[in-house]
Design an enzyme around this catalytic site. Structure first.
Site, short mmCIF file in Angstrom:
data_model
loop_
_atom_site.label_atom_id
_atom_site.label_comp_id
_atom_site.label_asym_id
_atom_site.label_seq_id
_atom_site.Cartn_x
_atom_site.Cartn_y
_atom_site.Cartn_z
N PRO A 1 0.82 -1.02 -0.26
CA PRO A 1 0.08 0.03 -0.03
C PRO A 1 0.89 1.31 -0.24
CG PRO A 1 0.12 -0.95 2.30
CD PRO A 1 0.83 -1.87 1.26
N ASP B 1 3.18 0.75 -11.75
CA ASP B 1 2.21 1.75 -11.66
C ASP B 1 2.45 3.09 -10.92
OD1 ASP B 1 0.12 0.53 -13.02
OD2 ASP B 1 -0.92 -0.54 -11.54
N LYS C 1 -1.70 5.17 -13.93
CA LYS C 1 -2.81 6.10 -14.29
C LYS C 1 -2.99 7.15 -13.18
CE LYS C 1 -5.42 2.00 -16.49
NZ LYS C 1 -4.01 1.20 -16.13
N GLY D 1 0.43 -1.35 -7.16
CA GLY D 1 0.23 -0.97 -5.83
C GLY D 1 -0.86 -1.94 -5.19
N ALA E 1 -4.41 -2.19 0.64
CA ALA E 1 -4.76 -1.04 1.17
C ALA E 1 -5.97 -1.02 2.13
CB ALA E 1 -5.07 0.41 0.17
N MET F 1 -11.07 3.69 -3.56
CA MET F 1 -11.36 4.86 -4.58
C MET F 1 -12.48 5.56 -4.87
SD MET F 1 -9.67 2.12 -7.55
CE MET F 1 -10.83 0.95 -7.28
#
Length: 499
Positions: free
Chosen positions: A12, A35, A57, A88, A119, A172
C-alpha cells in the site's frame, strides 16, 4: 523460449510492507511495468539494464489503455524476457490483475501471481481501525467506489451493502463519497454509524478523518483529502481514538534527507521510517575500497602491532574483511590493543567478533588521542587504518609520543551525483542529516544549496565544523556521535519544534 510474467503486488505504500518475493523478482527482472502507487525506492533494487516502463494512471490524466499494457506483457514474455508487472497493493484486489492474467492465459504465456498487502486492510490498520473485531464486526466487505464509467448501470447493490452485517471498506471512492454515503443511507445504513477516511495510508503523510456516515463526505472535503484513500464504514471506525498508533510516531509527517553512502543509507533510512519519517535517500558519497601493498603487509603482519586504531565504521569493516580474506579473524589481534574512534566504529568491529579496548566518549580524533594517553606506544608499532582524506591529528600525536606509525588507507570517498528526480524530492525536506564531513562537502557540491527551511542535523563536532565552513547553520548536533545518537537528537528536535 517464452518468458514468464509476474503479477506482483507492491503493497500500500510503506516500503517495509513489500514482500521478500516481490523484491527478489524486481532484482532479477529483465523488464518492469509499474504503476503510480508503488512504494518509493522500490525500483532502485532493479538491475541497471532492466527495461523500466511507467504504465500508471493518474486521476484526470490520459493513461495507457489496459489493452496496450496487456499486449506489452505478452510481447515481452514472448521475447523470452522475465517480466514484472508491479502494482500498488494486491494485483487481484481492484488492481485489474485478473484481466491481465486472463490476457496472458489466452496468449499462452506463463505467469505467476505474487500477492501484496492490500490498502483496504493496511490503511485502516495504520489508522488504528481493525476491519474485523470480535465485538463489532465479524465480516468485512471490500467495495470499489469507482466503477467502470462505461458500464450502463452500477453493479453495486446498495440495499445489500446497507444491510451487510459488518464493515464496509470502499476503495477509490473519496471523490464520490457524498453520493456513496447518500446511497447507503437511503438504502438503510444508519446515518450516525461511525466512518473514517484514510488518505495515503501507511505513508509518512497519512491523514485520517473520522465522523458519522452522514457527515464523513463533508469532513473529508473540508480536510481536502485526495486519492489514494479508503473509506471505512462500521462500528470498528470508532476504535480509532483508542487504537491510533501510527500518527503518534515522533517523526510522522517529517521528511528527512539521508546523505550517507548508498550501502549505508538504507540502515539509517529504515530507522527513520520506523519513527514515521519520510526518509529520502540522497547518497552524496560512495565508498571505494582501496587495495594496496601496504594493506596486504599490514594484515599479514597484524600481530606485530601493539596498537591498531580504526577511525570509522567503514575502516573497521574493510580491515576485518581484509583479515577474513586471508584466513584470519579476531584471534589475530590477541594481545593487541584495538582502539575505535567511537561507538559506531566499535559496533562495526563487534560484528566481526573484535572487541574494542579503547572507545573515547566523543567520536573525534582529539578524543581518541586523549583516550590513548595511558596506552604505551613509545618504540612500538602502531597501525592507523583510515580513509584517504582523514585528518593527521591521530598519527601525528602518536609519532610525537615515539610510536612507529603505519598509516594504511583502506578506502576513498567519492562524490555521488544526485539525479534530477532526487533533487526534486529533497527540495521540501524538513531535515538534512550529515554523518561525516565528506557528506557535507559532496552534498553541497551536488545540490548547490540546502533545501529552503531545512534544519541541519550533524553527527558530531568535526562534521558541524565542515557544515559551518560551507555556510550552513547547524541546528542539531548529536551528543553521542553515532547513528543512534543522531536519530535521538533529531527526534528530540522534532519534539521541540512540534510543541
Amino acid at each position: 523460449m517464452s518468458g514468464t510474467v509476474y503479477l506482483v503486488g507492491a503493497g500500500p505504500g510503506d516500503p517495509g510492507l513489500i514482500t521478500r518475493r516481490a523484491l527478489d523478482l524486481i532484482a532479477e527482472a529483465d523488464a518492469i511495468l509499474y504503476d503510480r502507487l508503488v512504494p518509493p525506492g522500490v525500483l532502485e533494487g532493479a538491475r541497471p539494464d532492466a527495461d523500466l516502463r511507467y504504465v500508471g494512471k493518474r486521476p484526470g490524466e490520459a493513461s495507457l489503455p489496459q489493452e496496450e499494457i496487456n499486449d506489452a506483457l505478452v510481447e515481452l514474455a514472448r521475447a523470452g524476457r522475465s517480466v514484472v508487472r508491479l502494482k500498488g497493493g494486491d494485483p487481484f484486489v481492484f488492481g485489474r490483475g485478473g484481466e491481465e492474467a486472463q490476457a496472458l492465459a489466452a496468449a499462452g504465456v506463463a505467469f505467476e501471481v505474487v500477492p501484496g498487502v492490500t490498502a483496504g486492510v493496511a490503511a485502516p490498520a495504520y489508522a488504528g481501525i481493525p476491519v474485523t473485531h470480535r465485538d463489532d464486526a465479524s465480516a468485512v466487505a471490500f467495495v470499489t467506489g469507482h466503477e467502470d464509467p462505461g458500464k450502463p448501470k452500477t453493479a453495486l447493490d446498495w440495499g445489500a451493502l446497507a444491510a451487510f452485517p459488518g464493515t464496509l471498506v470502499l476503495y477509490m471512492g473519496v471523490r464520490n463519497l457524498e453520493a456513496i454515503a447518500g446511497s447507503l443511507i437511503a438504502a438503510g445504513r444508519p446515518a450516525d454509524q461511525p466512518a473514517a477516511v484514510v488518505a495515503l495510508g501507511t505513508r509518512p503523510d497519512q491523514r485520517t478523518v473520522t465522523g458519522t456516515l452522514g457527515e464523513i463526505a463533508a469532513k473529508a472535503a473540508q480536510a481536502a483529502l485526495d486519492p489514494p484513500a479508503v473509506t471505512v464504514v462500521g462500528p470498528v471506525a470508532r476504535l480509532r481514538d483508542e487504537l491510533a498508533w501510527f500518527e503518534r510516531r515522533p517523526l510522522l509527517g517529517r521528511s528527512v534527507v539521508v546523505t550517507r553512502a548508498r550501502t549505508q543509507a538504507s540502515e539509517l533510512a529504515a530507522r527513520l521510517r520506523a519513527l514515521g519519517a519520510d526518509a529520502i535517500e540522497a547518497p552524496a558519497i560512495r565508498i571505494e575500497p582501496r587495495e594496496s601493498e601496504e594493506l596486504d603487509r599490514a594484515v599479514e603482519g597484524i600481530e606485530d602491532y601493539s596498537l591498531v586504531c580504526l577511525t570509522s565504521p567503514n575502516g573497521a569493516t574493510l580491515l576485518a574483511e581484509g583479515l577474513m580474506r586471508r584466513g584470519r579473524d579476531a584471534r589475530s589481534l590477541a594481545g593487541t590493543v584495538v582502539a575505535a574512534i567511537g561507538p559506531g566504529t566499535a559496533a562495526e568491529l563487534a560484528r566481526f567478533g573484535i572487541g574494542a579496548d579503547v572507545i573515547p566518549e566523543r567520536s573525534v580524533a582529539e578524543a581518541l588521542v586523549e583516550a590513548l594517553r595511558d596506552t604505551p606506544v613509545e618504540g612500538r608499532r602502531v597501525l592507523v587504518a583510515r580513509a584517504a582524506e582523514a585528518r593527521e591529528v591521530l598519527p601525528e600525536a602518536l609519532r610525537e609520543r615515539g610510536a612507529e606509525v603505519d598509516v594504511v588507507t583502506l578506502y576513498e570517498t567519492r562524490a555521488e551525483p544526485l539525479p534530477e528526480d532526487r533533487l526534486r524530492a529533497i527540495a521540501d525536506a524538513d531535515y538534512v542529516t550529515f554523518t561525516s564531513s565528506s557528506t557535507v562537502r559532496y552534498f553541497m557540491s551536488a545540490a548547490g544549496s540546502l533545501p529552503g527551511g531545512a534544519r541541519v542535523v550533524s553527527i558530531g563536532p568535526v562534521t558541524s565544523a565542515t557544515a559551518r565552513e560551507h555556510g550552513l547553520e547547524v541546528n542539531v548536533e548529536a551528543e553521542r556521535h553515532d547513528i543512534e545518537g543522531l536519530v535521538d537528537a533529531l527526534v528530540a528536535d522534532a519534539g521541540r519544534e512540534r510543541a
